[in-house]
Write a protein that holds these residues in place. Structure first.
Motif, PDB file in Angstrom:
ATOM      1  N   PHE A  30       0.869  -1.179   0.000  1.00 47.57           N
ATOM      2  CA  PHE A  30       0.000   0.000   0.000  1.00 47.57           C
ATOM      3  C   PHE A  30       0.906   1.228   0.000  1.00 47.57           C
ATOM      4  CE2 PHE A  30      -2.995   3.166   1.554  1.00 47.57           C
ATOM      5  CZ  PHE A  30      -4.126   2.832   0.828  1.00 47.57           C
ATOM      6  N   PRO A  31       1.168   1.815  -1.180  1.00 44.24           N
ATOM      7  CA  PRO A  31       2.213   2.832  -1.312  1.00 44.24           C
ATOM      8  C   PRO A  31       1.823   4.247  -0.952  1.00 44.24           C
ATOM      9  CG  PRO A  31       1.247   2.418  -3.448  1.00 44.24           C
ATOM     10  CD  PRO A  31       0.560   1.474  -2.480  1.00 44.24           C
ATOM     11  N   PHE A  32       0.567   4.491  -0.588  1.00 44.91           N
ATOM     12  CA  PHE A  32       0.126   5.870  -0.430  1.00 44.91           C
ATOM     13  C   PHE A  32       0.042   6.297   1.033  1.00 44.91           C
ATOM     14  CE2 PHE A  32      -1.848   3.980  -4.225  1.00 44.91           C
ATOM     15  CZ  PHE A  32      -1.120   4.678  -5.182  1.00 44.91           C
ATOM     16  N   LEU A  33       1.021   5.887   1.810  1.00 44.35           N
ATOM     17  CA  LEU A  33       1.096   6.270   3.209  1.00 44.35           C
ATOM     18  C   LEU A  33       2.307   7.186   3.419  1.00 44.35           C
ATOM     19  CD1 LEU A  33       0.305   2.846   4.931  1.00 44.35           C
ATOM     20  CD2 LEU A  33      -1.210   4.813   4.700  1.00 44.35           C
ATOM     21  N   PRO A  34       2.208   8.136   4.362  1.00 43.58           N
ATOM     22  CA  PRO A  34       3.280   9.133   4.554  1.00 43.58           C
ATOM     23  C   PRO A  34       4.430   8.606   5.391  1.00 43.58           C
ATOM     24  CG  PRO A  34       1.512   9.571   6.087  1.00 43.58           C
ATOM     25  CD  PRO A  34       1.052   8.398   5.239  1.00 43.58           C
ATOM     26  N   GLY A  35       5.100   7.576   4.918  1.00 40.02           N
ATOM     27  CA  GLY A  35       6.168   6.968   5.704  1.00 40.02           C
ATOM     28  C   GLY A  35       7.283   7.928   6.062  1.00 40.02           C
ATOM     29  N   ASP A  36       7.823   8.642   5.074  1.00 39.89           N
ATOM     30  CA  ASP A  36       8.950   9.552   5.312  1.00 39.89           C
ATOM     31  C   ASP A  36       8.602  10.635   6.325  1.00 39.89           C
ATOM     32  OD1 ASP A  36      10.726   8.341   3.489  1.00 39.89           O
ATOM     33  OD2 ASP A  36       9.757   9.342   1.822  1.00 39.89           O
ATOM     34  N   SER A  37       7.529  11.359   6.057  1.00 37.16           N
ATOM     35  CA  SER A  37       7.170  12.480   6.926  1.00 37.16           C
ATOM     36  C   SER A  37       6.742  12.011   8.307  1.00 37.16           C
ATOM     37  CB  SER A  37       6.050  13.308   6.278  1.00 37.16           C
ATOM     38  OG  SER A  37       4.928  12.511   5.989  1.00 37.16           O
ATOM     39  N   ALA A 109      19.927  -1.143  -5.085  1.00 38.13           N
ATOM     40  CA  ALA A 109      18.604  -0.561  -5.305  1.00 38.13           C
ATOM     41  C   ALA A 109      17.716  -0.741  -4.090  1.00 38.13           C
ATOM     42  CB  ALA A 109      17.950  -1.205  -6.533  1.00 38.13           C
ATOM     43  N   ILE A 110      17.945  -1.792  -3.333  1.00 39.62           N
ATOM     44  CA  ILE A 110      17.130  -2.052  -2.152  1.00 39.62           C
ATOM     45  C   ILE A 110      17.345  -0.956  -1.113  1.00 39.62           C
ATOM     46  CG2 ILE A 110      16.695  -3.694  -0.275  1.00 39.62           C
ATOM     47  CD1 ILE A 110      17.560  -5.909  -2.165  1.00 39.62           C
ATOM     48  N   PHE A 115      14.141   5.431  -0.119  1.00 41.46           N
ATOM     49  CA  PHE A 115      13.943   6.874  -0.142  1.00 41.46           C
ATOM     50  C   PHE A 115      13.080   7.332  -1.314  1.00 41.46           C
ATOM     51  CE2 PHE A 115      17.801   5.955   2.172  1.00 41.46           C
ATOM     52  CZ  PHE A 115      17.736   6.800   3.264  1.00 41.46           C
ATOM     53  N   VAL A 116      12.515   6.387  -2.067  1.00 46.02           N
ATOM     54  CA  VAL A 116      11.689   6.730  -3.231  1.00 46.02           C
ATOM     55  C   VAL A 116      10.277   6.180  -3.033  1.00 46.02           C
ATOM     56  CG1 VAL A 116      11.452   6.597  -5.735  1.00 46.02           C
ATOM     57  CG2 VAL A 116      13.735   6.580  -4.692  1.00 46.02           C
ATOM     58  N   PRO A 117       9.272   7.053  -2.882  1.00 36.93           N
ATOM     59  CA  PRO A 117       7.898   6.568  -2.711  1.00 36.93           C
ATOM     60  C   PRO A 117       7.471   5.660  -3.856  1.00 36.93           C
ATOM     61  CG  PRO A 117       8.024   8.914  -2.264  1.00 36.93           C
ATOM     62  CD  PRO A 117       9.355   8.517  -2.844  1.00 36.93           C
ATOM     63  N   ILE A 118       6.574   4.763  -3.610  1.00 38.89           N
ATOM     64  CA  ILE A 118       6.061   3.746  -4.534  1.00 38.89           C
ATOM     65  C   ILE A 118       7.121   2.685  -4.794  1.00 38.89           C
ATOM     66  CG2 ILE A 118       5.148   3.232  -6.829  1.00 38.89           C
ATOM     67  CD1 ILE A 118       3.752   5.893  -6.821  1.00 38.89           C
ATOM     68  N   VAL A 119       8.313   3.118  -5.245  1.00 33.28           N
ATOM     69  CA  VAL A 119       9.393   2.151  -5.457  1.00 33.28           C
ATOM     70  C   VAL A 119       9.736   1.474  -4.135  1.00 33.28           C
ATOM     71  CG1 VAL A 119      11.796   1.841  -6.164  1.00 33.28           C
ATOM     72  CG2 VAL A 119      10.323   3.401  -7.426  1.00 33.28           C
ATOM     73  N   ARG A 120       9.700   2.235  -3.028  1.00 38.24           N
ATOM     74  CA  ARG A 120       9.978   1.673  -1.701  1.00 38.24           C
ATOM     75  C   ARG A 120       9.018   0.528  -1.385  1.00 38.24           C
ATOM     76  NH1 ARG A 120      10.199   6.114   1.094  1.00 38.24           N
ATOM     77  NH2 ARG A 120       8.000   6.393   1.525  1.00 38.24           N
ATOM     78  N   ILE A 172       7.595  21.894   6.647  1.00 36.89           N
ATOM     79  CA  ILE A 172       8.766  21.057   6.376  1.00 36.89           C
ATOM     80  C   ILE A 172       8.335  19.654   5.975  1.00 36.89           C
ATOM     81  CG2 ILE A 172      10.778  19.954   7.445  1.00 36.89           C
ATOM     82  CD1 ILE A 172      11.101  22.478   9.130  1.00 36.89           C
ATOM     83  N   MET A 173       7.346  19.106   6.648  1.00 34.04           N
ATOM     84  CA  MET A 173       6.842  17.783   6.291  1.00 34.04           C
ATOM     85  C   MET A 173       6.229  17.791   4.898  1.00 34.04           C
ATOM     86  SD  MET A 173       5.234  16.790   9.996  1.00 34.04           S
ATOM     87  CE  MET A 173       4.103  15.646   9.235  1.00 34.04           C
ATOM     88  N   LEU A 174       5.521  18.878   4.581  1.00 33.44           N
ATOM     89  CA  LEU A 174       4.975  19.003   3.231  1.00 33.44           C
ATOM     90  C   LEU A 174       6.108  19.033   2.211  1.00 33.44           C
ATOM     91  CD1 LEU A 174       2.592  19.445   1.329  1.00 33.44           C
ATOM     92  CD2 LEU A 174       2.782  21.908   1.770  1.00 33.44           C
ATOM     93  N   GLY A 175       7.198  19.726   2.582  1.00 35.87           N
ATOM     94  CA  GLY A 175       8.359  19.778   1.685  1.00 35.87           C
ATOM     95  C   GLY A 175       8.970  18.405   1.469  1.00 35.87           C
ATOM     96  N   ILE A 176       9.008  17.584   2.529  1.00 32.65           N
ATOM     97  CA  ILE A 176       9.539  16.225   2.399  1.00 32.65           C
ATOM     98  C   ILE A 176       8.711  15.428   1.402  1.00 32.65           C
ATOM     99  CG2 ILE A 176       9.906  14.038   3.605  1.00 32.65           C
ATOM    100  CD1 ILE A 176      10.568  15.631   6.110  1.00 32.65           C
ATOM    101  N   VAL A 177       7.389  15.554   1.530  1.00 29.02           N
ATOM    102  CA  VAL A 177       6.494  14.834   0.613  1.00 29.02           C
ATOM    103  C   VAL A 177       6.714  15.299  -0.819  1.00 29.02           C
ATOM    104  CG1 VAL A 177       4.089  14.439  -0.013  1.00 29.02           C
ATOM    105  CG2 VAL A 177       4.763  14.435   2.386  1.00 29.02           C
ATOM    106  N   VAL A 178       6.803  16.630  -1.014  1.00 30.17           N
ATOM    107  CA  VAL A 178       6.981  17.176  -2.365  1.00 30.17           C
ATOM    108  C   VAL A 178       8.297  16.716  -2.969  1.00 30.17           C
ATOM    109  CG1 VAL A 178       7.325  19.300  -3.681  1.00 30.17           C
ATOM    110  CG2 VAL A 178       5.517  19.183  -1.967  1.00 30.17           C
ATOM    111  N   VAL A 179       9.364  16.787  -2.172  1.00 27.83           N
ATOM    112  CA  VAL A 179      10.687  16.409  -2.678  1.00 27.83           C
ATOM    113  C   VAL A 179      10.739  14.931  -3.058  1.00 27.83           C
ATOM    114  CG1 VAL A 179      13.107  16.085  -2.012  1.00 27.83           C
ATOM    115  CG2 VAL A 179      11.945  18.227  -1.494  1.00 27.83           C
ATOM    116  N   THR A 180      10.082  14.078  -2.278  1.00 26.23           N
ATOM    117  CA  THR A 180      10.134  12.649  -2.563  1.00 26.23           C
ATOM    118  C   THR A 180       9.229  12.247  -3.714  1.00 26.23           C
ATOM    119  OG1 THR A 180       8.477  12.296  -0.825  1.00 26.23           O
ATOM    120  CG2 THR A 180      10.774  11.992  -0.219  1.00 26.23           C
ATOM    121  N   ILE A 181       8.124  12.985  -3.876  1.00 25.67           N
ATOM    122  CA  ILE A 181       7.187  12.639  -4.942  1.00 25.67           C
ATOM    123  C   ILE A 181       7.531  13.323  -6.258  1.00 25.67           C
ATOM    124  CG2 ILE A 181       4.761  12.868  -5.669  1.00 25.67           C
ATOM    125  CD1 ILE A 181       3.914  12.388  -2.866  1.00 25.67           C
TER     126      ILE A 181
END
Length: 208
Positions: A30-37, A109-110, A115-120, A172-181
């Protein structure tokens, strides 16, 4: 109520929430969770919820590694047949994108995929569907889970002590999401633009 308030209000139980989200994102496809932030935020509020920040890193590491092992088992059991055209979550293009990432970077790659959403989310089942051995995957999975948790955890702990950061944590958390996506969004946009600009391969009808 923002995510910082939610974590702070639940006290030590916030760790269970963070661990569950990380496990689901990394293991249950389920890739649409805010893991990083979420991990970053947990490290920021660690002191407020009465939990040492190294404990946050330890919990996140265990959850991420366990999730990866479950994802690998899913990929090993079901293989490519799990990803079918028209699916909302198990999209074939997610697997294709992850396999290309895997082919380019090899076992490393693992680590990078964390650090890459969806790919993670899909790197573990992609590895399971490949010829990679379980022992080799588990070693890299452990390294990647630890590196990911340490980087985000330490960043949250150090930056959270800065008044300006603490006052603007939502941005800042929004920035993390933007940068990763952003890299994914840019890749999709470029792909669509190239597809739109490419000539139609079909031959023109012959006129009598």
């Amino acid at each position: 109520m923002d995510i910082i308030s939610v974590l702070a209000s639940t006290g030590p139980f916030a760790l269970l929430l963070v661990g569950l989200v990380v496990f689901v994102e990394n293991g249950l496809l389920f890739p649409f969770l805010p893991g990083d932030s979420l991990v970053f935020a947990a490290a920021v509020v660690a002191g407020a919820i009465g939990v040492p920040w190294p404990v946050v890193i330890a919990v996140v590491t265990v959850a991420a590694v366990a999730g990866g092992e479950v994802g690998f088992s899913i990929g090993r059991k079901y293989g490519r047949g799990l990803f079918r055209p028209g699916a909302k979550i198990f999209r074939p293009e997610y697997l294709t994108r992850t396999e290309a990432f895997f082919a380019r970077w090899g076992s490393g790659a693992i680590v990078l995929a964390r650090f890459v959403p969806i790919v993670r989310t899909y790197i573990a089942p992609a590895a399971g569907a490949s010829t990679m051995g379980r022992r080799r995957f588990s070693a890299w999975n452990a390294v990647s889970g630890l590196v990911w948790a340490v980087v985000l955890g330490v960043a949250g702990y150090l930056l959270g002590s800065i008044p300006w950061v603490a006052a603007n944590i939502e941005w800042i958390m929004l920035g993390i999401v933007v940068v990763t996506i952003a890299p994914i969004a840019i890749g999709v946009a470029v792909k669509r633009t190239r597809a739109a600009e490419s000539p139609d391969p079909r031959p023109e009808p012959t006129r009598p």
